[in-house]
Design an enzyme around this catalytic site. Structure first.
Site, PDB file in Angstrom:
ATOM      1  N   ASP A 180       0.848  -1.195   0.000  1.00  0.00           N
ATOM      2  CA  ASP A 180       0.000   0.000   0.000  1.00  0.00           C
ATOM      3  C   ASP A 180       0.890   1.254   0.000  1.00  0.00           C
ATOM      4  OD1 ASP A 180      -2.398   1.416   0.191  1.00  0.00           O
ATOM      5  OD2 ASP A 180      -2.404   1.364   2.385  1.00  0.00           O
ATOM      6  N   ASP A 237       3.194   4.596  -5.356  1.00  0.00           N
ATOM      7  CA  ASP A 237       2.572   5.900  -5.157  1.00  0.00           C
ATOM      8  C   ASP A 237       3.554   6.990  -5.569  1.00  0.00           C
ATOM      9  OD1 ASP A 237       1.397   8.215  -4.384  1.00  0.00           O
ATOM     10  OD2 ASP A 237       0.972   7.609  -2.325  1.00  0.00           O
TER      11      ASP A 237
HETATM   12  P1  13P Z   1      -8.640   4.425   5.871  1.00  0.00           P
HETATM   13  O1  13P Z   1      -7.641   4.212   6.941  1.00  0.00           O
HETATM   14  O2  13P Z   1      -9.230   5.783   5.887  1.00  0.00           O
HETATM   15  O3  13P Z   1      -9.687   3.357   5.849  1.00  0.00           O
HETATM   16  O4  13P Z   1      -7.860   4.354   4.476  1.00  0.00           O
HETATM   17  C1  13P Z   1      -7.209   3.169   4.107  1.00  0.00           C
HETATM   18  C2  13P Z   1      -6.427   3.332   2.866  1.00  0.00           C
HETATM   19  O5  13P Z   1      -6.793   4.069   1.965  1.00  0.00           O
HETATM   20  C3  13P Z   1      -5.200   2.563   2.714  1.00  0.00           C
HETATM   21  O6  13P Z   1      -4.495   2.910   1.575  1.00  0.00           O
END
Ligand code: 13P
Length: 287
Positions: free
Chosen positions: A84, A105
């Site tokens: 992520d 990203d």
């Molecule tokens: P939240 O923590 O707001 O649910 O967002 C999660 C996210 O977008 C991880 O990339």
């Protein structure tokens, strides 16, 4: 089964539903998400931020844990293990560690540099069979020390990045990581519709899934969102259930201090949140 996220997201886009990405933080989190996905026969994406990867002793530890858990728990639904908000270096570390999907990203780079680095990673991921997410227009709020201002993406820049051959695209549409402030203006469906029109069949990703009202989630899916990221909401559920257990003095009764007992209500709370989201996103029974 550990798979790339490409097929599950292409199916979701065509079927007008979304697959949830649930960020993991430890063994309990991972087990809770996997078991819920299996129970509901839903495809699932396990998200790992760079900070969470470090906390869990490195990406290799995470990849090995997830693969072993899938075997041990006999998980048969498609599972993607996804980096992520990856940095350029983090992407290569995860490819080497055995992740099946990564997000690069590059939204904080000038667009030309974002294009160049994303292009390079498209080729690497295609060769190794991983799926790749790119980002245009930053997501607001703070996550693992990365602070975004939350500007809306430029649809033309989205097209430039989509045309490179990424598998999914995160476009900023006024979404924010963490809890939404009371004065939040809501998602910009105008931006989402414009991006959707430019990128055609490309699955779009909605970050900051915590706290977005149900009607906005449904509208976003109808406009081409096929992956929705949720992190904070599972943390809040886990913390509330753990607090209730301790405040009720359950840790002081018998062997209530045993971590397997102490953490159990939190784990059940994560499962309930994941279930609620999978039902809302429409991915139940789509494995
Ligand atoms: P939240 O923590 O707001 O649910 O967002 C999660 C996210 O977008 C991880 O990339």
């Amino acid at each position: 089964m550990l798979v790339s996220a490409k097929e599950m997201l292409d199916k979701a886009k065509a079927g007008h539903y979304a697959v949830g990405q649930f960020n993991i933080n430890n063994l309990e989190w991972t087990k809770a998400v996997l078991l819920t996905a299996q129970e509901l026969q839903s495809p699932v994406i396990l998200g790992v931020s760079e900070g969470a990867g470090k906390y869990m002793c490195g990406f290799k530890t995470v990849a090995d844990m997830v693969k072993n858990m899938i075997n041990e728990l006999k998980i048969t639904v498609p599972v993607a293990l996804h980096l992520d908000h990856g940095s350029y270096e983090g992407c290569y570390k995860c490819i080497e560690a055995g992740f099946s999907s990564i997000m690069f990203d590059g939204s904080h780079y000038p667009i030309d540099e974002n294009v160049a680095k994303t292009k390079e990673l498209v080729a690497v991921c295609a060769e190794k069979g991983l799926s790749l997410e790119a980002e245009v227009g930053s997501i607001g709020g703070e996550e693992d020390g990365v602070v975004g201002m939350g500007e809306c993406a430029d649809p033309n820049e989205c097209k430039m990045i989509a045309d490179l051959g990424v598998d999914m695209l995160a476009a900023g549409i006024g979404n924010i990581h963490g809890k939404y402030p009371a004065n939040w203006a809501g998602l910009s469906f105008e931006t989402l519709a414009a991006v959707s029109e430019k990128v055609g069949a490309m699955p779009l990703v909605l970050h900051g899934g915590t706290g977005i009202p149900e009607d906005m989630i449904k509208k976003a899916i109808s406009l081409g969102v096929s992956k929705i990221n949720v992190n904070t909401e599972c943390q809040l559920s886990f913390a509330a259930a753990t607090r209730a257990y301790i405040e009720a003095g359950k840790d002081l009764e018998g062997k209530g201090f045993d971590p397997r007992k102490l953490l159990a209500p939190g784990v059940e709370a994560i499962k309930a949140t994941v279930k609620e989201k999978m039902e809302l996103f429409g991915s139940v029974g789509k494995a």
